[in-house]
Design an enzyme around this catalytic site. Structure first.
Site, PDB file in Angstrom:
ATOM      1  N   HIS A   1     -39.459 -29.882   1.261  1.00 38.15           N
ATOM      2  CA  HIS A   1     -40.646 -30.302   0.448  1.00 38.15           C
ATOM      3  C   HIS A   1     -40.110 -29.855  -1.185  1.00 38.15           C
ATOM      4  CE1 HIS A   1     -42.543 -26.161  -0.154  1.00 38.15           C
ATOM      5  NE2 HIS A   1     -42.195 -25.989   1.228  1.00 38.15           N
TER       6      HIS A   1
ATOM      7  N   ASP B   1     -38.634 -21.383  -0.974  1.00 43.43           N
ATOM      8  CA  ASP B   1     -39.448 -22.411  -0.602  1.00 43.43           C
ATOM      9  C   ASP B   1     -39.503 -23.245  -1.714  1.00 43.43           C
ATOM     10  OD1 ASP B   1     -41.559 -23.091   0.702  1.00 43.43           O
ATOM     11  OD2 ASP B   1     -43.136 -21.613   0.240  1.00 43.43           O
TER      12      ASP B   1
ATOM     13  N   GLU C   1     -46.372 -30.309  -0.292  1.00 49.41           N
ATOM     14  CA  GLU C   1     -46.579 -29.555   0.877  1.00 49.41           C
ATOM     15  C   GLU C   1     -47.618 -28.198   0.807  1.00 49.41           C
ATOM     16  OE1 GLU C   1     -45.771 -26.451   3.901  1.00 49.41           O
ATOM     17  OE2 GLU C   1     -45.449 -26.063   1.975  1.00 49.41           O
ATOM     18  N   GLU C   2     -47.310 -27.693  -0.348  1.00 48.86           N
ATOM     19  CA  GLU C   2     -47.973 -26.522  -0.595  1.00 48.86           C
ATOM     20  C   GLU C   2     -49.510 -26.519  -0.565  1.00 48.86           C
ATOM     21  OE1 GLU C   2     -46.611 -24.010   0.176  1.00 48.86           O
ATOM     22  OE2 GLU C   2     -44.501 -23.767  -0.662  1.00 48.86           O
TER      23      GLU C   2
ATOM     24  N   ASP D   1     -37.598 -25.607   6.241  1.00 50.09           N
ATOM     25  CA  ASP D   1     -38.648 -25.039   5.272  1.00 50.09           C
ATOM     26  C   ASP D   1     -38.813 -23.673   5.603  1.00 50.09           C
ATOM     27  OD1 ASP D   1     -40.640 -24.781   3.332  1.00 50.09           O
ATOM     28  OD2 ASP D   1     -42.472 -25.624   4.489  1.00 50.09           O
TER      29      ASP D   1
ATOM     30  N   HIS E   1     -43.904 -17.296  -2.066  1.00 47.89           N
ATOM     31  CA  HIS E   1     -45.259 -17.603  -2.922  1.00 47.89           C
ATOM     32  C   HIS E   1     -45.198 -16.486  -3.756  1.00 47.89           C
ATOM     33  CE1 HIS E   1     -46.879 -20.206   0.443  1.00 47.89           C
ATOM     34  NE2 HIS E   1     -45.862 -20.525   0.233  1.00 47.89           N
TER      35      HIS E   1
END
Ligand SMILES: [Zn+2]
Length: 457
Positions: free
Chosen positions: A278, A290, A324-325, A352, A422
């Protein structure tokens, strides 16, 4: 009779060995090509340092979409196109602050980040007493005693769990579900301990869920060090109060795109092997592991096969999913499009889980497919990716799995992923070039094998 069997079995063995020898020679050339000529690391540097993080609805995500479209063309894809996707748009906004007023030490600022999708506080903010819980059971036992208060979920990722993803899945329910459960009992807001093993002052964001039938309350993540400090305060004193002010907001959905590039198969062009990742990320850090790393892995599959002048039997299609997130709109729209296409997706691989040293793959497929591909497992042992098991493959390709497509999730080493995940620590500097390239070798090898031999006996 015996002799005849011996002859047949010898012939069979020789064939298999010859097949494996050529496959293993091909793996060697794929590996050499990637280690000598890949630009995946340098391109990740551009994506992260020049374009930056890429939340759905942001201008930087649009720039990243253009950049990766160009990379796929330069990699030698036969076709490159974009699929329009409507994505939810949430912004962190301006002020984002939380502090404790302590009678002795005064104002103590806490390191927090709004969870993605969180509602704001009023412009003035809110102030309330904090109640700490370690579990939903403990919350339930407190019942409406948490009404009018801020619930602090202080459940750590369990240090005794070896696989960091397993520890994450166990702990992350407080981030995703915590606001709903606390609001049911009348709480005003939630503060959730960051889902990471690291002890530092970086808060780790991620999605929060709401239930339309239950009042939506503000939700933030707190760094692990501040979670420990807060825990200490709550043990020392009664009536610890936190002031919280968030200005995040939800805007109308905006237009984004999945980026798609293909190498057309020479024998079965309608049969597709998908390799994906992603392109969106959270709005802190640079989205390096990520999932910038996964995007570069995927593009590298096309570049390396093209550079080696391989004409694959089946079509290899790279998909860089959007959103995606905070929505998975890209993955869902792609699966819908495929239903109306004159193609058959045989297999989808997602990267991922970061750009760390490869360990293996998680597979979601039937027993017969798994026993077929297991014949190739030893080819991966020299490149690090031979730890194979059934398991969760990836969020963007999960909607394809629901349509019966066999799936694989690339599995690099898990131990450092949640240190950065994140958070503002997910930056290019934390990606190692060789580790990134080794990942691409394993993913390209698996895509190529399924393209050559298919998944059916
Ligand atoms: Zn991701």
């Amino acid at each position: 009779m015996k002799k005849k069997w011996l002859l047949v079995s010898l012939m069979f063995t020789t064939q298999v060995v010859i097949g494996q020898q050529s496959d293993s020679a091909f793996f060697r050339s794929l590996s050499d090509e990637i280690l000598l000529n890949s630009r995946a690391y340098e391109n990740l540097g551009f994506l992260t340092k020049k374009i930056g993080n890429r939340l759905s609805g942001s201008a930087s995500l649009s720039t990243a979409i253009e950049f990766c479209t160009r990379l796929l063309r330069e990699a030698g894809a036969d076709t490159v196109y974009m699929q329009k996707v409507l994505v939810p748009t949430w912004q962190r906004g301006g002020a984002e602050e939380a502090y404790v007023m302590d009678k002795i030490t005064g104002k103590r600022v806490l390191n927090i980040l709004s969870l993605g999708g969180s509602v704001a506080t009023t412009n003035k903010g809110l102030e309330a007493e904090v109640v700490e819980v370690e579990s939903f059971d403990q919350l339930a036992s407190l019942g409406t005693r948490v009404a009018g208060k801020i619930v602090f979920y202080n459940y750590p990722m369990q240090p005794v769990t070896i696989n960091a993803f397993t520890a994450y899945v166990d702990a992350v329910k407080y981030r995703t579900q915590g606001a709903i459960e606390a609001a049911k009992l009348g709480a005003l807001a939630v503060i959730v301990r960051s889902t990471t093993f690291a002890r530092d002052n970086n808060a780790h964001t991620g999605s929060v869920r709401y239930d339309e039938s239950i009042v939506k309350i503000p939700a933030v993540a707190i760094s692990t060090q501040d979670a420990e400090w807060l825990h200490g305060q709550l043990n020392k004193t009664t009536n610890v109060r936190i002031a919280l002010r968030l200005q995040c907001r939800i805007l109308p959905p905006s237009t984004s795109y999945n980026v798609i590039g293909e190498l057309r198969g020479k024998s079965f062009p309608k049969e597709v092997i998908l390799v994906g990742a992603h392109l969106d990320s959270w709005d802190v850090g640079e989205g390096a592991h990520d999932d910038g790393a996964g995007c570069m892995h995927s593009i590298e599959v096309i570049r390396a096969l093209r550079a080696l002048q391989v004409q694959t039997k089946r079509t290899i299609r790279v998909v860089l999913f959007t959103n995606e997130e905070n929505g998975v709109a890209g993955g869902r729209e792609y699966a819908l499009m495929v239903k109306g296409e004159n193609t058959k997706h045989l297999f989808a691989i997602e990267s991922d889980a970061g750009g760390f040293t490869p360990r293996g793959f998680n597979f979601t497929m039937n027993e017969s497919q798994f026993s077929r591909i297991r014949q190739w497992q030893s080819l991966f042992s020299g490149y690090g990716g031979s730890d194979w098991q059934f398991g969760y493959a990836g969020t963007d390709i999960a909607p394809l799995g629901e349509q019966g497509v066999a799936l694989a999730g690339f599995l690099p080493d898990t131990q450092r992923y949640f240190d950065v995940h994140h958070s503002k620590a997910d930056v290019f500097e934390n990606v190692n070039k060789r580790e990134l390239l080794l990942g691409a070798i394993n993913i390209a090898g698996l895509a190529w094998l399924v393209s050559e031999y298919g998944l059916e006996k």
